[in-house]
Enzyme design. Sequence first.
Site, mmCIF file in Angstrom:
data_model
loop_
_atom_site.group_PDB
_atom_site.id
_atom_site.type_symbol
_atom_site.label_atom_id
_atom_site.label_comp_id
_atom_site.label_asym_id
_atom_site.label_seq_id
_atom_site.Cartn_x
_atom_site.Cartn_y
_atom_site.Cartn_z
ATOM 1 N N ASN A 117 75.175 90.633 149.622
ATOM 2 C CA ASN A 117 76.446 90.085 149.159
ATOM 3 C C ASN A 117 77.073 90.975 148.094
ATOM 4 O O ASN A 117 78.055 91.673 148.365
ATOM 5 C CB ASN A 117 76.216 88.668 148.624
ATOM 6 C CG ASN A 117 77.512 87.932 148.368
ATOM 7 O OD1 ASN A 117 78.569 88.528 148.286
ATOM 8 N ND2 ASN A 117 77.435 86.625 148.246
ATOM 9 N N ASP A 118 76.483 90.991 146.911
ATOM 10 C CA ASP A 118 77.118 91.719 145.812
ATOM 11 C C ASP A 118 77.254 93.216 146.083
ATOM 12 O O ASP A 118 78.203 93.841 145.644
ATOM 13 C CB ASP A 118 76.317 91.492 144.522
ATOM 14 C CG ASP A 118 76.269 90.009 144.159
ATOM 15 O OD1 ASP A 118 77.272 89.329 144.401
ATOM 16 O OD2 ASP A 118 75.232 89.553 143.658
ATOM 17 N N VAL A 119 76.301 93.778 146.845
ATOM 18 C CA VAL A 119 76.329 95.225 147.060
ATOM 19 C C VAL A 119 77.412 95.646 148.049
ATOM 20 O O VAL A 119 77.652 96.833 148.248
ATOM 21 C CB VAL A 119 74.960 95.766 147.546
ATOM 22 C CG1 VAL A 119 73.910 95.535 146.479
ATOM 23 C CG2 VAL A 119 74.549 95.151 148.859
ATOM 24 N N VAL A 120 78.074 94.676 148.687
ATOM 25 C CA VAL A 120 79.186 95.005 149.580
ATOM 26 C C VAL A 120 80.469 94.324 149.104
ATOM 27 O O VAL A 120 81.414 94.178 149.862
ATOM 28 C CB VAL A 120 78.910 94.588 151.047
ATOM 29 C CG1 VAL A 120 77.799 95.431 151.635
ATOM 30 C CG2 VAL A 120 78.558 93.115 151.146
#
Lengths: 103, 460
Positions: free
Chosen positions: B386-389
């Site tokens: 989630n956060d890494v994209v």
Amino acid sequence: MDFIYQFISQHILMIYILSFAILLGMEVISKVPTVLHTPLMSGANAISGVVIIGAIILIRRADATDYLMLILGFLGISLAMINVVGGFAVTDRMLDMFKKKKR
Amino acid sequence: MPIIELLYLISIFLFIIGLKRLSHPDTAKKGNLMAASAMALAIVITLFYPMETTNNNYLWIVAGMLTGGSIGYIAAKRVKMTAMPEMVSLFNGLGGACSMLIAVVEFFNIEAGSSMLDGQIITILFALLVGSVSFSGSIIAWGKLNGSLRDTIVLPKPQIINLVMLLAVLTMGILILLQDGPNHSMFLILLSLCLVYGVTFVTPIGGGDMPVVISLLNSFTGIAAAIAGLIYGNNVMIVGGILVGASGTILTVLMCKAMNRSLFNVVIGGFSGSGISSGSDREQIVKEATLGDLAIQLKYSGKVMIVPGYGLAVAQAQHTCHELELSLEAEGVDVKYAIHPVAGRMPGHMNVLLAEADVPYPKLLELDDANQQLASTDVVLVIGANDVVNPSAKEDPGSPIYGMPILEVEQAGTVIVLKRSMNPGYAGIENPLFFGERTKMLFGDAKDSLHKLINEINNA
């Protein structure tokens, strides 16, 4: 001031060892591929269990009837040993996987 | 006993070379064995070297080693690969606890009436501080990672609490040094303060920052071991501990760099869910993907990129993911994995998982390579990441993760996100990617969804 000066002159060799060990630790680790971050952290974590040496010295010196100290020492050794054995074993397991895959 | 010191020196050499080898893929396994034998050697030397006043008490030592050794061994053999981060965190805490216990015992051994303003006593207090903070902090990190402690426990004004705790700890330490002799009750108060400080230190740090915290606590434990080594003037403990302290610090800094944040910012700031959600509340539409369409789309793609995240680990879907890769390759599709450096809960977490599922090395692309190839990718499968994209890291200066390098998946033709629900990720930040024009969502357990997808692909 006097106290600090005295401390430094008494422990100058120790200060040298500490400084060199810090430098060495930073140099040894500086370039690591991301793949190895987890195993490396785990392996380093196992090495930090070296504190077990202190717990062994502590028990060896303890009075044979000083049960509080013996029990605390026993606890210390057990906990550090979990850290050491568990740490190295887990690291080994992780690294096994990398090997299998390289074929 | 010079011979003893020389034997210790051999052990130190083995530690250093072992650590060096651990940082290269080809030699890592040997390096680990070397470090382990260094530890065994150091333990044997310590067990048998002659001391002036000894009672030895070997029974207690052997009992402790057997207890700890067997618990550690069984835990290490049984733990699932996906639960590795919390295991390491727990092990780490136990090492810290040992330093703490040593500090306690050594303080109680100080003879009444001895001068407190002494290097040895300052060292004991430092060992107590670092050891106990590392212990209680690691336990909190362990709880957070295995899900028993969620980020919902929010301390009010964590920065102020931590500052107050630190000041309290330092004041207490100084007060103890100013006494005429060892004051045991003051020492126990200091111990409790340190333990609480470890808790307040880690509790507000949430979400995406856990890898950094484990790495940081790992270096704390090393430093604690080194300080305990100073108490005994034991060089193996000093050098071994400092090696870990330094390497842990380097790893922590590497992690922070990957997130484009400073260590100070991670420790003081925290994502702490204070919700600077500058995102608008416009009604946003989520498109759901259907399995059949998706299977066909994948099958006729030229290039597919898989972006794994913690969700993959939770669902234990790494093997299924590899199966999907094989089915697609059988159809002539080029499948690659894009690995974000902080995907998962630990540095390299995804690499370990995919290695377990026999995914070959060259298929794993690091951040920069992956971003170069994403523009020419037809379909991106985001599995539990989630956060890494999250594109707001690039576009929204108000976002807590603004500035963190991300995998720019929105460059690809289609983005498919496999997710259990619309809940925001671990860091609790809304992700505009999910509402993107070329994004489709596939809800459900990752392993389950992947299974169905493979069936569709094989039958279509």
